[in-house]
Design an enzyme around this catalytic site. Structure first.
Site, PDB file in Angstrom:
ATOM      1  N   HIS A   1     -46.514  11.531  14.042  1.00  0.00           N
ATOM      2  CA  HIS A   1     -47.270  10.640  14.773  1.00  0.00           C
ATOM      3  C   HIS A   1     -48.893  10.756  14.244  1.00  0.00           C
ATOM      4  O   HIS A   1     -49.262  11.444  13.702  1.00  0.00           O
ATOM      5  CB  HIS A   1     -47.206  10.957  16.328  1.00  0.00           C
ATOM      6  CG  HIS A   1     -46.029  10.739  16.907  1.00  0.00           C
ATOM      7  ND1 HIS A   1     -45.460  11.350  17.947  1.00  0.00           N
ATOM      8  CD2 HIS A   1     -45.228   9.560  16.612  1.00  0.00           C
ATOM      9  CE1 HIS A   1     -44.250  10.866  18.258  1.00  0.00           C
ATOM     10  NE2 HIS A   1     -44.290   9.720  17.537  1.00  0.00           N
TER      11      HIS A   1
ATOM     12  N   CYS B   1     -48.419  15.576  23.693  1.00  0.00           N
ATOM     13  CA  CYS B   1     -47.226  14.857  23.885  1.00  0.00           C
ATOM     14  C   CYS B   1     -46.527  15.205  25.239  1.00  0.00           C
ATOM     15  O   CYS B   1     -45.606  14.654  26.167  1.00  0.00           O
ATOM     16  CB  CYS B   1     -46.224  15.626  23.050  1.00  0.00           C
ATOM     17  SG  CYS B   1     -46.723  15.151  21.173  1.00  0.00           S
TER      18      CYS B   1
END
Lengths: 1036, 263
Positions: B170, B252
């Site tokens: 990511h 996250c």
């Protein structure tokens, strides 16, 4: 100039005569004006009638304004324009009367003046004179003013035409006007009265009704004179109607023939802009203040709110559901006040209003809910909250334009206070802040920005975009110029007013900058005007079934400009050539293009030895480094830049003993790119390059001959040993005409006059103003070195051409140009330039794009073309130059940083940028060679202080630069030579920037004459005329 | 009142989710490391505790779902900015259902819910970096252009730019906000590579960037909200060793929300 003088005086006399009678009454009036405006009007009318007898109707119309001006100035402080109290009275009266507004303000007055002037101004080429005059005359007694009034007005009008801030200019002008009247500024001014225009006016008074849709959706009608009325007039009428003082954020829009939204240029006649009989306008926000809370008046914020509500409701200003709801709730609070719980069916009511493009019940409920939470908030507070939220939206104040990137992908270009944004689909793919942009230009339907190299990059890059057509490209360019000027400069760049036919766009922002308007509004001293918020109107409108709150006109117009536009890629015939370049450019922004530019060195120092040059460069690079190190300027930091600029060049000069100053200033304006000397300038200064330049170039906007008065250097030498001393006075008269790069121009010039323009955003405001004059013009630098016995007097110039063969050609060209009328001259120049342009340097990023176009015309001049050949190698001496360089110092004038110094006689063309052409002619001695940098540089040639490389010891070196009229740089160098002899050499460099209409010969003669007068004991040893012209094109 | 656009760093709520036992075996990962479930849970508890006590956030804990091994990484399921929550369409097929519970939880918080219904769009919250003034969306294996566009539609108030993420999972695997106007970028080679373009973009918008010499700085640096909350930008060390094994960074593990009490 002289010729004009005669006429003027006559005119003045007339005026005075006519005025004589009225004067007394007028004075009385003025005194009493304060009491009643109405009366004043009547009186004025009376006066007008009197005048009419002589001058005709047209003039009479304007008279009232003059009076007012006087009034305003004497009575009110300049900044305040209209006292609120007066307005109502005036309005009633004025509304229906003729255009001559009595109203209060300077603005109006100005307008009218300008109208009168408008045409005359063009003819008049001397802004410079004004400045001097004004300074001198300011002290004048008021009495004089009164008397002069009649005579003044015409003159004032001329000057005002320039189009700077109306009010500010007025101030200046007035004094000038007086002076002129008294002294008869015979020189520069053209006779206003005699101009044909005047006659026309007499006969015509057609009045047209303008319909202006204002932000609350209502229509404002206003009568204006069909032919003469300028945008400003109408705009001020609207502002008056709205009771708006902070008007600089606003503007009037109209739809052009292609149904596209355009901003009405305040300095131009309305009729000429709209080009149709549709006198429909929309009043709107032109510059969205980044921080609305800094606006001074609530009414201004209110108007901004109205604009934003429209923007939001129409979808032009996208925002999320929640933001829609919040903004809507503030709108309700501002317009309706506190939520009333007992109001029946509030939702029905709300649904009548349009808050968002896709408004639904859910949103309305949310709006209502939020509205309840605003209880107790005043309308002004609610507006402020509205603005505080709206201003954070990413698209706030972003003016979108459809475009395509180099790969023909649809994108949107957004112009805002911070810079240029690039959007693809809904995503922002790039952002160029103003400080990162070195130059903005357009050519045909291509729009280019040149980017300052990043930290890790070495070269500048140019990014090209394709617009739908050349109109959109130009419109985008103008918007950029205006936004940059408004938000980033302290003061607008001087308009290039006086020029006649301009092939390229000479457009500059002429209004006040944000800094100026803030200052002005800080002086607003009136009770907060009461105004009615539009809720009622809006509601009624919406009830009527108008779907959108926003005014249809404005909305649609803006929409067109913005997203609604469809991009069509037209590849015009011309475009073909261009296509290549942009693509290339983008693809390889840094590499290919940059090399040319970066190196180009830039400065052309005529007499410098290489060592000197190197030193110079070193110092420059240091300077540059220091600049670069400084954190990227987020906020405009004009001051620092200016300081540095001013200081740095000086130091440099001293070291080199050359007179650089003038050139640098020019450079600043002209070259941003890479020339090192200029570099400092780059950062600081905003240079305006208009591709258009070519066109502009030809017409010298102002023949400004700057004669630098040399300090009495003579004295110093005298001290030592009078006999032994040699005193050399070298005076350089540099007439700089900057010719914009021929390249685009030529091609464009033929067919489309305004297809190209360039603008350099980075110049500091102050500097820019002084020299900015669109670098495009040709620069002619005339250097005169006077040596003791040699030369005689002023008339040198004419002779010069004869002496030097090569130069002669050039000279002749110059002369021709100068002599010829502006129009003609320009054209000629272009041709010549084009031909000449052949010599380009290789560099320039821009070139790729430009080249193709330019080529064809290069052939025209055989002579030049031959010379032109050396296109690529700047280094090669140009033939002309060499030949002519008989003796003395064939010194390379221009030195490229990256590349070895090249000597060229004539100049080069820079493709995108500009090419500068320089021709130098030495009377006796060798012509100096010019180097060109493709880059922007107009370097002025520099003379060696040392001259012939004499060994002496430098005792003093002094450089004085005056920038008032023309740029004059005087350098005194005193050296001790062997045997205790001391020699003082004075170099004067005079830069005259102007279009072709400048009389070079006269300017030179004048300069020489002055030099002699100033230093009677010194002789003129050398006169070098250096002409810089930008040429177009590259390869022949 | 004007706080609709929250800017950054002032959060009131956090949504977290428990760690399912399936994480150890089934969670998606780019490495082959063994995950110690117990330790991971311990770490997670410590993390949640920091959010709750040290940062004073109101923490909403969602129950773990064994069928969703990656469900602890709630960040990917929703992007919340201001009053708007975009329910994403995670790039990994197996994670799509993670959004369901998240959506309900955010609804309960009275956020304005926007769902990503386009079948062609994918977006992981881990690719979305919000600077307070604009969004950067990493175009990665999990996020595509269409997803970025939908995000732009959902958050029209802000500019949205994309950043290619060539390596790694990511965007936020490499960088995170270190404070207002400050982006911290990892100095690892993939990070540098992946963010070459990004750092230019950041620079363009006036964001400072700091390169962190710690190989994978996620281990040491907590989410920017922590910095922001504590005026001195104190780093709160939180161990995240286990989750890293399944490509989970600290950011996250939570969806931070700024609720304006006035609205």
């Amino acid at each position: 100039m002289t010729t004009e003088a005669g006429s003027e005086t006559e005119v003045k006399e007339k005026a005075e005569e006519s005025a004589a009678q009225p004067d007394q009454s007028e004075t009385a009036k003025e005194e009493s004006q304060e009491i009643a405006n109405v009366e004043g009007e009547e009186k004025e009318k009376g006066k007008e009638k009197e005048k009419e007898g002589k001058e005709g109707k047209g003039i009479t119309r304007y008279l009232p304004t003059w009076f007012k001006k006087q009034k305003s100035q004497s009575q009110t402080s300049p900044t305040k324009e209209v006292p609120a109290t007066e307005e109502p009275v005036n309005k009633g009266v004025e509304g229906e009367e003729e255009p001559a507004p009595e109203v209060n303000g300077h603005a109006e007055e100005v307008e009218e003046k300008e109208e009168v002037k408008s045409e005359e101004v063009k003819e008049a080429t001397q802004p410079e004179s004004n400045s001097n005059v004004s300074a001198d005359t300011e002290p004048l007694a008021k009495e004089e003013k009164v008397e002069d009034t009649t005579s003044k007005s015409p003159e004032k009008t001329k000057e005002t035409a320039d189009g700077e801030g109306a009010e500010e200019e007025e101030k200046k002008k007035e004094p000038e006007g007086h002076v002129e009247a008294e002294t008869d500024g015979g020189e520069s001014q053209t006779s206003i009265f005699q101009s044909p225009l005047r006659l026309v006016r007499k006969n015509k008074m057609k009045v047209v009704v303008c319909h202006v849709t204002v932000l609350d959706g209502t229509d404002f009608t206003c009568e204006v004179e069909q032919k003469r009325a300028k945008g400003q007039y109408l705009f001020f009428k609207v502002c008056e109607h709205l009771n708006l003082l902070e008007k600089d954020y606003f503007g009037l829009m109209y739809k052009d023939n292609h149904d596209e939204k355009c901003w009405l240029d305040p300095t131009k006649e309305i009729k000429r802009q709209i080009r149709s009989n549709n006198w429909q306008f929309a009043f709107g926000v032109k510059f969205y203040p980044p921080d609305p809370s800094q606006l001074t008046e609530d009414i201004t914020r209110y108007l901004l709110c109205l604009q934003l509500r429209e923007d939001v409701a129409s979808g032009r200003l996208p925002c999320s559901f929640v933001t829609h709801a919040l903004l809507g709730s503030y709108t309700l609070q501002a317009e309706l006040g506190d939520h009333e719980p007992d109001q029946p069916r509030p939702l029905d009511f709300i649904s009548q209003l349009t808050f968002a493009p896709n408004q639904n019940k859910e949103m309305e409920e949310k709006i209502l809910e939020l509205h309840k939470s605003h209880r107790g908030m005043t309308p002004a507070q609610a507006d402020l909250q509205f603005l505080e939220n709206a201003k954070k939206l990413s698209m706030y104040g972003v003016d979108l334009h459809h475009a395509k990137d180099s790969e023909a992908v649809d994108i949107m270009l957004g112009v805002c206070a911070n810079g240029l944004l690039v959007y693809k689909d809904r995503l922002r793919i790039n952002r160029f802040a103003w400080p990162k942009i070195l130059k903005i230009s357009y050519k045909r339907n291509n729009f280019y920005i040149k980017i300052r190299p990043g930290e890790t990059e070495q070269f500048e890059s140019t990014v090209g975009f394709k617009l739908q057509n050349h109109r959109s490209a130009k419109r985008l360019w103008k918007v950029c110029v205006e936004n940059h000027s408004f938000f980033r400069l302290n003061a607008p760049e001087p308009p290039t007013k006086a020029r006649f036919l301009t092939l390229g766009s000479k457009f500059r922002y002429s209004g006040r900058t944000q800094a100026q308007t803030r200052l002005a509004s800080s002086l607003i001293d009136r009770p907060a005007p009461s105004f009615e918020r539009t809720s009622s109107k809006r509601i009624s409108r919406s009830l009527d079934g108008a779907p959108v709150i926003s005014i249809t006109e404005a909305g649609s117009e803006t929409a067109e400009n913005g997203r609604d536009h469809r991009l069509e890629l037209h590849s015009d015939s011309k475009a073909e050539e261009v296509d290549l370049s942009p693509a290339d450019v983008e693809a390889i922004p840094s590499q290919q293009q940059s090399p040319g530019r970066a190196e180009p060195a830039s400065s052309q120092d005529l007499n410098k030895t290489q060592d000197e040059v190197l030193k110079h460069q070193a110092s420059i690079s240091q300077l540059k480094r220091s600049f670069m190190e400084a954190p990227p300027p987020s906020p405009p930091q004009p001051n620092q830049w200016e300081k540095r600029l001013t200081s740095s060049p000086a130091t440099i000069r001293v070291q080199q003993q050359q007179v650089v100053s003038v050139p640098q200033t020019e450079a600043a304006s002209a070259d941003n790119t890479s020339s090192e000397t200029k570099e400092p300038a780059k950062t600081t200064e905003v240079e305006i390059e208009e591709t258009v330049v070519i066109q502009e170039v030809s017409r010298a906007p102002k023949p400004v001959v700057v004669t630098v008065t040399a300090d009495p250097p003579a004295a110093s030498p005298a001290e030592h040993e009078p006999q032994d001393q040699k005193v050399k006075v070298e005076e350089e008269a540099v007439v700089v005409e900057e010719v914009s790069p021929a390249k685009p121009e030529k091609a464009s010039s033929d067919s489309e006059s305004e297809e190209e323009a360039e603008y350099h955003p980075n110049v500091p405001a102050s500097i820019s103003q002084s020299q900015i004059p669109e670098g495009k013009e040709e620069e002619e630098q005339m250097k005169e070195e006077e040596e003791e016995q040699k030369q005689a007097s002023a008339p040198v110039v004419p002779s010069l051409p004869v002496e030097v063969s090569q130069p002669a050609e050039e000279m002749s060209q110059e002369e021709e140009e100068s002599k010829k009328e502006e129009m003609q001259v320009e054209e000629k120049k272009d041709d010549q330039e084009e031909k000449e342009s052949g010599r380009e340097t290789e560099d320039s990023t821009d070139d790729p794009m430009v080249t193709p176009e330019e080529e064809p015309e290069g052939l025209m001049l055989p002579e030049e073309s031959a010379e032109a050949a050396p296109t690529e190698e700047p280094e090669q001496p140009k033939m002309n130059g060499e030949a002519s360089l008989v003796e003395v110092d064939p010194r390379p004038q221009v030195i490229c940083c990256s590349e070895p110094p090249v000597v060229k006689t004539e100049m080069v063309t820079i493709s995108d940028t500009f090419a500068a052409q320089k021709t130098e002619i030495a009377t006796k001695e060798v012509p100096i060679v010019h180097t060109e940098t493709k880059t922007i540089t107009y370097e002025a040639a520099q003379l060696d202080g040392n001259g012939d490389g004499e060994p002496g010891v430098l005792m003093t070196a002094q450089t004085i630069t005056s920038e008032s009229l023309c740029t004059t740089t005087t350098t005194h160098i005193t050296k001790t030579l062997k045997g205790g002899l001391s020699e003082t050499r004075i170099e004067k460099r005079i830069v005259i920037t102007g279009d072709c209409d400048i009389d070079h010969d006269q300017a030179l003669a004048q300069a020489i004459k002055e030099a002699k007068e100033q230093h009677p004991d010194m002789s003129v040893t050398r006169v070098v005329v250096h002409k810089e012209t930008e040429l177009a094109e590259e390869e022949d | 009142m004007a706080g609709l656009m929250a800017g950054f760093g002032h959060y009131t709520h956090a949504v977290v989710r428990g760690i399912p036992a399936s994480l150890a075996k089934e969670a998606l990962r780019t490495s082959q490391a063994e995950v110690d479930l117990t330790r991971a849970r311990t770490e997670h508890e410590a993390y949640v505790e920091v959010l709750r006590t040290r940062l004073g956030l109101e923490v909403v804990e969602l129950p773990a779902d064994e069928s969703l091994p990656d469900c602890v990484f709630v960040e990917d399921a929703a992007v919340v900015c201001g009053e708007t929550a975009l329910i994403t369409r995670p790039g990994a097929e197996s994670r799509r259902r993670e959004t369901e519970v998240m959506k309900e939880a955010l609804k309960d918080l009275n956020l304005n819910i926007v769902e990503m219904t386009d079948e062609n769009a994918t977006l992981d919250g881990g690719d979305v970096l919000f600077t307070g003034r604009e969004f950067f969306v990493g175009l990665s294996k999990r996020t595509n252009q269409r997803g970025a566009e939908i995000l732009a539609d959902a958050f029209k108030d802000y500019a949205v730019s994309t950043v290619p993420v060539l390596e790694g999972l990511h965007l936020k695997s490499f960088c995170s906000m270190g404070g207002p106007g400050l982006i911290i970028i990892g100095s690892s080679e993939p990070a540098q590579k992946a963010l070459k373009v990004g750092s230019c973009l950041f620079y363009n918008v006036g964001l400072d960037t700091i390169y962190n010499n710690i190989p994978s700085f996620e281990h040491a640096i907590h989410h920017y909200s922590v910095f922001e909350k504590l005026k001195d930008h104190m780093l709160i060390p939180v161990s995240n060793m286990e989750k890293v094994k399944v490509d989970g960074a600290l950011t996250c593990c939570s969806v931070l929300i700024s609720k304006n009490p006035n609205i």
